[in-house]
Structures are given as structure tokens and as C-alpha cells.
Design an enzyme around this catalytic site. Structure first.
Site, short mmCIF file in Angstrom:
data_model
loop_
_atom_site.label_atom_id
_atom_site.label_comp_id
_atom_site.label_asym_id
_atom_site.label_seq_id
_atom_site.Cartn_x
_atom_site.Cartn_y
_atom_site.Cartn_z
N GLY A 287 89.83 68.74 18.27
CA GLY A 287 89.78 69.21 16.89
C GLY A 287 89.49 70.70 16.89
N HIS B 197 70.16 67.45 19.59
CA HIS B 197 71.22 67.48 18.56
C HIS B 197 71.18 68.80 17.77
CE1 HIS B 197 73.85 64.63 15.97
NE2 HIS B 197 74.31 65.87 15.92
N ILE B 198 71.37 69.89 18.50
CA ILE B 198 71.28 71.22 17.89
C ILE B 198 72.62 71.97 17.94
CG2 ILE B 198 68.81 71.47 18.24
CD1 ILE B 198 69.45 73.18 20.73
N GLY B 199 73.73 71.22 18.01
CA GLY B 199 75.04 71.84 18.16
C GLY B 199 75.34 72.95 17.18
N ILE C 91 86.63 72.23 16.90
CA ILE C 91 85.59 72.58 17.86
C ILE C 91 86.15 72.54 19.27
CG2 ILE C 91 83.33 71.96 18.79
CD1 ILE C 91 82.65 70.83 15.99
N ALA D 177 79.24 65.42 20.94
CA ALA D 177 79.92 64.78 19.82
C ALA D 177 78.97 63.80 19.11
CB ALA D 177 81.18 64.07 20.32
N ARG D 178 78.99 62.54 19.53
CA ARG D 178 78.10 61.52 18.99
C ARG D 178 77.64 60.63 20.14
NH1 ARG D 178 77.73 64.44 15.46
NH2 ARG D 178 78.17 64.16 13.22
N GLU E 10 68.53 58.35 18.16
CA GLU E 10 67.91 59.66 17.99
C GLU E 10 66.73 59.57 17.04
OE1 GLU E 10 70.94 62.46 16.83
OE2 GLU E 10 72.06 62.21 18.69
N ARG F 154 93.89 61.82 19.97
CA ARG F 154 94.67 60.76 19.33
C ARG F 154 96.10 61.19 19.09
NH1 ARG F 154 91.86 58.13 14.28
NH2 ARG F 154 91.83 60.33 13.66
#
Length: 320
Positions: free
Chosen positions: A156, A286-288, A158, A237-238, A267, A178
Site C-alpha cells: 500500500g 505500537h508507535i508506527g 506505506i 502492520a497488525r 496489546e 493482493r
């Protein structure tokens, strides 16, 4: 009576001032902890708008009882915390914060990769623990980044931004997505490959895919076993895209060399989690997108989206 807006974390007053000028606004009083579920459900019942965080589950239960709700403005590019189907049924607009965080998240992703490859966190701890007594040829020797192969899972905006950074290090960039990105292939000189080929050929496997039914649990023992023993795995990502037990076993068996993690299945991650016992794992909370400039831009966009919907206009970044 003014429409009621509920904000699920304490945000700076300057950011929410445009809402307070026109609407009845209430914020959860804490910045460091999520609003309890019972309070969120109670506030949602009378809210015309919610400004939510990724930690807030906007599911069917909440939406069915939110009879006044017109918009949920999510402070994230992702929206896996929201039941989009239920929102559509209820006629609730969902917005997110794409684009404004792209470059900042790409910076962090590449920083995480570099910190893991060059053992920066280990080296910092080595000095602070008083272990540095002399120079030696292979002291904390890490892995080169330049001229290596990066495999990006999820190309994407990012992913494209990370690829641009990789090109500055003369890296070859493979990607799996995808759908093919012909424009990115041409402008960034990245190469599309099947998923298994990406795993087997990459020195760095970087996950930047959204969480959905296709990507949930995408990385299991089988996927890690196909990677190079010298490879480093990066997840920005996740957390649910990765089976953390499988990652732990891959590290134990030496199937991969290390991992950099910004996201986790649960988290916050517990301090006794097995992944945190590995020196070759760099874990961050989780500080992206967490630069001051970008977080203020994200909050401002959330506010602008709410204002637009409540005034009958189209929001800037509605989730389709």
C-alpha cells in the site's frame, strides 16, 4: 439541544476546540488507558459522533444501541476494530486517517529494521549494563542492510514509502500484494513475486498488510520455515497477522535470525511474553505513526471528518 460527541481518549484542547465551539463534547479523562467498555457503550447510546482509537471495539453490539450515531472517526489508518457491515446497515459513516501517517510510519518501519539488523538495542543495553570493557573485531556484529533483498508483504502507500527508503540503501525490493501495482513496479523498480518466493528470497521480510480475513494468521510455522536462516522478520502492520508462538519457535530453532515487532496479538504485550526473552527481538509499543507532527495531523483529520458529517458534507477520508 446540541449533538453529543464522545472522544475515547484525552486529546489536546487545541485539537478538539473546533468541536467544542459547536457541539456538546466529552472526553475520556485518561490519555494512557482505554475507556472501559461499559462507559463506551453508555456514551455511544446518546452520541452523534464518536472519535475512537484502535483499542475501542465498535462492534454490532455498540452500533445497534447507538440510535443517534452518524459518524465514527477512527484515529488510525486501520479499521479492523470496527464492524463495517453493521455500520453500513445502521447508516453510520466510518472514517480513518490514511496518508497523513504514511511517511512517518515508513520512517519507523525502516528504523525498526535497522535497529534489529544492527543490534542497536542490544548495544545500548551492553554499555548501560557496564559490559563494554574493550573493542573487539566482532563485538555485537550485526547484519548489513545495504545491497540486501527486502520483501514487502502489503504494497500500500506505506509499503511504497518503505520501498523508496530501501532503494536509498541499494536494496532489491520484492513485494507480494493482493493485486499487482504496475505503477509502483515501474517508478520504484520493485518486483512482484508469489508469497513463497518472497519468503525464500528475502533477507528482510517486512509486513505492512492490513488485517483482514485473508491476512489473519498469515504467518505460521510453515511460512517461517521457508525463510532464510539469516533473515529478519519485521511486523509493523497488525499483530494478528502473525502467530506469535510460531515466531517464537522459529527463533528458538534458528530458522530466522531475528525479529522487529511494533504490533502484537495482544496489546499491550505482557512483560513476561516469550518473545521478549530473545536478544535478537526488538519490541516497541505500537508507535508506527507516533511523531508529534503526525499524531496532531491525525487528530485534526478526525475532527474535520466529524465536522463534515455532522454538517451534512462528505468527510475527507471515509472508509469505503
Amino acid at each position: 439541544m446540541k449533538p453529543f460527541i464522545y472522544i475515547t481518549r484525552k486529546l489536546p484542547e487545541a485539537v478538539v476546540a473546533p468541536l467544542k465551539n459547536e457541539f456538546d463534547v466529552e472526553m475520556w479523562e485518561r490519555e494512557d488507558a482505554p475507556v472501559p467498555r461499559d462507559i463506551l457503550l453508555e456514551k455511544a447510546e446518546k452520541a452523534s459522533a464518536l472519535l475512537t482509537m484502535l483499542s475501542d471495539k465498535v462492534n454490532r453490539e455498540l452500533l445497534q444501541n447507538a440510535s443517534h450515531l452518524k459518524v465514527v472517526s477512527n484515529l488510525a489508518v486501520g479499521f479492523d476494530n470496527i464492524d463495517l457491515e453493521a455500520a453500513k446497515e445502521k447508516g453510520v459513516t466510518i472514517t480513518n486517517t490514511p496518508d497523513v501517517l504514511t511517511e512517518t510510519t515508513a520512517d519507523l518501519t525502516f528504523a525498526l529494521l535497522m535497529a534489529t539488523a544492527r543490534r542497536i538495542v542490544e548495544a545500548d543495553r551492553y554499555i548501560k549494563d557496564g559490559k563494554w570493557k574493550s573493542w573487539s573485531p566482532l563485538l555485537l556484529a550485526g547484519m548489513d542492510i545495504h545491497h540486501k533483498t527486502m520483501g514487502i508483504v502489503g504494497m500500500g502507500s506505506i509499503g511504497e514509502a518503505v520501498a523508496r527508503r530501501a532503494k536509498g540503501f541499494n536494496m532489491e525490493v520484492l513485494y507480494h500484494n493482493r493485486s499487482r501495482k504496475s505503477e509502483a513496479e515501474e517508478s520504484l523498480e520493485v518486483r512482484y513475486v508469489p508469497f513463497d518466493d518472497l519468503l525464500s528470497q528475502s533477507d528482510f521480510v517486512v509486513v505492512l498488510a492490513p488485517l483482514n480475513t485473508e491476512t489473519k494468521g498469515m504467518f505460521q510455522e510453515n511460512q517461517f520455515s521457508k525463510m532464510k536462516k539469516t533473515a529478519i522478520f519485521i511486523n509493523a502492520a497488525r499483530g494478528a497477522i502473525v502467530n506469535e508462538s510460531a515466531l517464537e519457535q522459529a527463533l528458538k530453532r534458528g530458522e530466522i535470525a531475528g525479529a522487529g515487532m511494533d504490533v502484537f496479538e495482544a496489546e499491550p504485550i505482557s512483560e513476561d511474553h516469550p518473545l521478549l526473552q530473545f536478544d535478537q527481538v526488538v519490541a516497541i509499543p505500537h508507535i508506527g505513526s507516533s511523531s508529534k507532527d503526525t499524531r496532531y495531523d491525525m487528530m485534526t483529520l478526525c475532527v474535520e471528518n466529524i465536522l463534515a458529517v455532522l454538517k451534512g458534507d462528505n468527510p475527507k477520508t471515509a472508509v469505503k
